[in-house]
Design a protein around this motif. Structure first.
Motif, PDB file in Angstrom:
ATOM      1  N   PHE A 138      36.068  77.266  32.707  1.00 28.03           N
ATOM      2  CA  PHE A 138      36.103  78.705  32.439  1.00 28.03           C
ATOM      3  C   PHE A 138      35.185  79.465  33.398  1.00 28.03           C
ATOM      4  O   PHE A 138      35.537  80.541  33.888  1.00 28.03           O
ATOM      5  N   VAL A 139      34.016  78.905  33.660  1.00 25.36           N
ATOM      6  CA  VAL A 139      33.092  79.555  34.598  1.00 25.36           C
ATOM      7  C   VAL A 139      33.693  79.567  36.004  1.00 25.36           C
ATOM      8  O   VAL A 139      33.605  80.567  36.729  1.00 25.36           O
ATOM      9  N   SER A 145      40.714  69.823  38.140  1.00 27.64           N
ATOM     10  CA  SER A 145      40.259  68.904  37.094  1.00 27.64           C
ATOM     11  C   SER A 145      40.944  69.201  35.767  1.00 27.64           C
ATOM     12  O   SER A 145      41.262  68.291  34.995  1.00 27.64           O
ATOM     13  N   ARG A 146      41.216  70.470  35.519  1.00 25.79           N
ATOM     14  CA  ARG A 146      41.922  70.839  34.279  1.00 25.79           C
ATOM     15  C   ARG A 146      43.375  70.386  34.330  1.00 25.79           C
ATOM     16  O   ARG A 146      43.927  69.914  33.320  1.00 25.79           O
ATOM     17  N   ASP A 176      33.730  66.290  27.695  1.00 20.81           N
ATOM     18  CA  ASP A 176      34.928  67.132  27.734  1.00 20.81           C
ATOM     19  C   ASP A 176      34.574  68.587  27.470  1.00 20.81           C
ATOM     20  O   ASP A 176      35.112  69.494  28.119  1.00 20.81           O
ATOM     21  N   LYS A 177      33.668  68.839  26.565  1.00 19.07           N
ATOM     22  CA  LYS A 177      33.276  70.218  26.263  1.00 19.07           C
ATOM     23  C   LYS A 177      32.512  70.844  27.428  1.00 19.07           C
ATOM     24  O   LYS A 177      32.703  72.020  27.752  1.00 19.07           O
ATOM     25  N   VAL A 178      31.671  70.038  28.082  1.00 16.10           N
ATOM     26  CA  VAL A 178      30.917  70.554  29.229  1.00 16.10           C
ATOM     27  C   VAL A 178      31.868  70.905  30.372  1.00 16.10           C
ATOM     28  O   VAL A 178      31.740  71.958  31.011  1.00 16.10           O
ATOM     29  N   THR A 185      34.943  75.111  47.130  1.00 19.74           N
ATOM     30  CA  THR A 185      35.400  74.057  46.227  1.00 19.74           C
ATOM     31  C   THR A 185      35.137  74.355  44.762  1.00 19.74           C
ATOM     32  O   THR A 185      35.721  73.704  43.894  1.00 19.74           O
ATOM     33  N   PHE A 186      34.294  75.328  44.468  1.00 22.22           N
ATOM     34  CA  PHE A 186      33.883  75.548  43.075  1.00 22.22           C
ATOM     35  C   PHE A 186      35.075  75.899  42.185  1.00 22.22           C
ATOM     36  O   PHE A 186      35.332  75.249  41.180  1.00 22.22           O
ATOM     37  N   GLY A 187      35.815  76.929  42.566  1.00 19.80           N
ATOM     38  CA  GLY A 187      36.954  77.327  41.751  1.00 19.80           C
ATOM     39  C   GLY A 187      38.088  76.327  41.782  1.00 19.80           C
ATOM     40  O   GLY A 187      38.726  76.055  40.758  1.00 19.80           O
ATOM     41  N   GLY A 188      38.356  75.753  42.959  1.00 19.43           N
ATOM     42  CA  GLY A 188      39.431  74.771  43.068  1.00 19.43           C
ATOM     43  C   GLY A 188      39.161  73.518  42.255  1.00 19.43           C
ATOM     44  O   GLY A 188      40.078  72.965  41.636  1.00 19.43           O
TER      45      GLY A 188
END
Length: 330
Positions: free
Chosen positions: A141-142, A208-209, A133-135, A200-203
């Motif tokens: 955020f990245v 997922s959040r 979960d932390k990862v 797809t990186f930002g999406g």
């Protein structure tokens, strides 16, 4: 459900007219005209007269309301007009060449995001505050903080220039016609790796959040605790009872996110030189090609309205308790 879908389609028509009218007005009120680009190579003596002739030929000398009414009448007949570019090709032909590429990119992007975001969000929610979960929180955020164009340039330099593993522009290599069958397929796929990865990186980070938060709210409900008290396995509780209800907000967000996906394709297609609608839109804006710009806006607006309608229909399919339309309200 059918009556609800038909009613939404009817209500979408005035919304589409409003979108096109505002877009039409903003485009024509912006500085510059097509004659500024077309007449840029004319000499000084004939420039003013030639510009006026071009304005009359394009109908730009008429009031904006008259121009929009004439354009709307042609659109009602599915006549998008001809491009103001020197080739003068029909707008539908230009869009027809580019639309499949953009749809393919967005569909693949959306499938990858959904396929990865749902299990990642579920795992993060069921293992709250764990290492996983932390990862994933750091990844979110990245992903939110990384601009698409910056990530695209980094990947192009690393995988395309330094390592030479992947191509960095277009959809096919110059010698594609001379390749064997399997090499042609691999060449096409290799050209899509970097654009889809950037898109797809930002999406993926955002969806997922959303899935994590939705799942956290569901697993805290009383009926989930009752299912566990009955002795059901955690897999059945999460997969059968919690997942369907946790999917409801995600379905809505997916429908509303389509404009963002198509808008993001403008950046990706421009950077990677992909011949899609995003690249066509950028070229049309620089050339002040009003018919092509409006044609792209109409297609994007229709796709957005249809996506929102499908999201509402899927909302009822995910949760059978929801009844849309007049028959369901009692």
């Amino acid at each position: 459900m059918l009556w609800y879908a038909l009613r939404r389609l009817v209500l979408a028509l005035p919304l589409l007219v409003g979108i096109t009218f505002i877009s039409f007005a903003v485009i024509h009120l912006a500085p510059g005209e097509p004659v500024d680009v077309t007449g840029g190579t004319m000499n000084t003596k004939s420039s003013a007269q030639a510009r006026q002739l071009l304005r009359e030929m394009y109908g730009l000398d008429q009031p904006i309301a008259v121009q929009y009414w004439n354009w709307l009448g042609r659109i009602a007949r599915l006549d998008f007009g001809r491009s103001f570019a020197p080739d003068g090709r029909p707008v539908l032909h230009k869009i027809g060449e580019r639309l499949p590429v953009t749809l393919m990119l967005n569909i693949v992007e959306l499938l990858i995001i959904v396929a990865l975001a749902i299990p990642i969000g579920m795992a993060s929610a069921t293992r709250q505050y764990s290492v996983f979960d932390k990862v994933t929180t750091v990844f979110v955020f990245v992903g939110f903080a990384t601009p698409d164009f910056w990530l695209a340039l980094l990947l192009m330099i690393l995988f395309g220039v330094e390592l030479g593993w992947l191509p960095i522009s277009g959809l096919r290599s110059l010698n594609w016609e001379y390749m064997s069958g399997w090499r042609q397929h691999w060449d096409f796929v290799s050209h899509l790796v970097l654009p889809i990865l950037v898109a797809t990186f930002g999406g993926l980070a955002g969806f997922s959040r959303y899935m994590r938060q939705s799942m956290l709210e569901v697993i805290r409900q009383d009926y989930i605790q009752s299912a566990r008290a009955k002795g059901l396995s955690e897999r059945v509780v999460i997969g059968k009872h919690a997942l369907r209800n946790a999917m409801l907000p995600l379905v809505t967000i997916l429908g509303l996110s389509l404009p963002g996906l198509i808008g993001g394709s403008v950046i990706v297609e421009s950077i990677f030189a992909i011949p899609g609608m995003g690249q066509l839109m950028v070229q049309a804006v620089f050339e002040r090609d009003y018919p092509v710009i409006m044609g792209n806006l109409v297609v994007v607006a229709v796709l957005t309205l249809v996506a929102n309608l499908l999201a509402d229909v899927a909302y009822g399919l995910v949760d059978p308790r929801i009844r849309l339309g007049g028959r369901g309200r009692r």
